[in-house]
Design a protein around this motif. Structure first.
Motif, short mmCIF file in Angstrom:
data_model
loop_
_atom_site.label_atom_id
_atom_site.label_comp_id
_atom_site.label_asym_id
_atom_site.label_seq_id
_atom_site.Cartn_x
_atom_site.Cartn_y
_atom_site.Cartn_z
N TRP A 7 1.67 6.36 5.63
CA TRP A 7 2.40 6.10 6.87
C TRP A 7 1.71 4.96 7.60
CZ3 TRP A 7 6.46 8.87 9.37
CH2 TRP A 7 6.97 9.94 8.64
N ALA A 8 2.48 4.14 8.30
CA ALA A 8 1.90 3.05 9.08
C ALA A 8 2.62 2.93 10.41
CB ALA A 8 1.98 1.73 8.32
N LEU A 17 6.25 4.55 4.54
CA LEU A 17 6.53 3.23 3.97
C LEU A 17 7.42 3.26 2.74
CD1 LEU A 17 3.04 1.56 4.44
CD2 LEU A 17 5.07 1.35 5.89
N GLU A 18 7.10 4.09 1.76
CA GLU A 18 7.89 4.09 0.52
C GLU A 18 9.24 4.78 0.68
OE1 GLU A 18 5.61 4.02 -3.44
OE2 GLU A 18 4.36 5.21 -2.08
N THR A 32 2.68 -1.08 -4.42
CA THR A 32 3.40 -0.06 -3.68
C THR A 32 2.37 0.67 -2.83
OG1 THR A 32 3.09 1.67 -5.33
CG2 THR A 32 5.07 0.27 -5.55
N PRO A 33 2.77 1.25 -1.71
CA PRO A 33 1.80 1.95 -0.88
C PRO A 33 1.02 3.04 -1.61
CG PRO A 33 3.77 1.53 0.38
CD PRO A 33 4.07 1.13 -1.04
N SER A 34 1.69 3.83 -2.46
CA SER A 34 0.97 4.90 -3.17
C SER A 34 -0.03 4.33 -4.17
CB SER A 34 1.94 5.85 -3.85
OG SER A 34 2.78 5.15 -4.74
N THR A 35 0.33 3.26 -4.87
CA THR A 35 -0.61 2.63 -5.81
C THR A 35 -1.78 2.02 -5.05
OG1 THR A 35 1.16 2.18 -7.38
CG2 THR A 35 -0.86 0.89 -7.61
N VAL A 75 -6.70 1.28 11.33
CA VAL A 75 -6.57 2.49 12.15
C VAL A 75 -5.11 2.86 12.40
CG1 VAL A 75 -8.81 2.14 13.26
CG2 VAL A 75 -6.75 1.33 14.38
N GLN A 76 -4.18 2.00 12.02
CA GLN A 76 -2.76 2.26 12.19
C GLN A 76 -2.11 2.75 10.89
OE1 GLN A 76 -1.26 2.33 15.16
NE2 GLN A 76 -3.22 1.79 16.05
#
Length: 83
Positions: A7-8, A17-18, A32-35, A75-76
């Motif tokens: 999350w961002a 995000l995804e 990708t965010p998870s990778t 931090v975000q």
């Protein structure tokens, strides 16, 4: 089912995000965010700053989300375990 979800906070609103953008990428390698999270969550953070008291030298990560590139402070970003 996804286990770790990235999350961002982008412009004051938190985004999964995804889930919200299948084309989302994060980091200098465009992962990708998870990778990105699974492979060390690289971010830009200079050990020695060239100049003091400037936002240009603060740690950050680039996020491409819904057609825009954001420069985000670490931090975000939050990781949520959904297992």
């Amino acid at each position: 089912m996804r286990s770790d979800v990235v999350w961002a906070n982008l412009l004051g609103t938190w985004h999964d995000l995804e889930k919200e953008d299948s084309d989302c990428t994060i980091g200098n390698n465009g992962q990708t965010p998870s990778t990105w999270w699974e492979e060390n969550a690289d971010l830009w953070a200079p050990f020695n700053r060239e100049k003091e008291n400037t936002m240009y030298q603060l740690p950050h990560v680039l996020i491409y989300f819904q057609g825009h590139t954001y420069r985000v402070s670490p931090v975000q970003i939050e990781i949520v375990d959904e297992t």
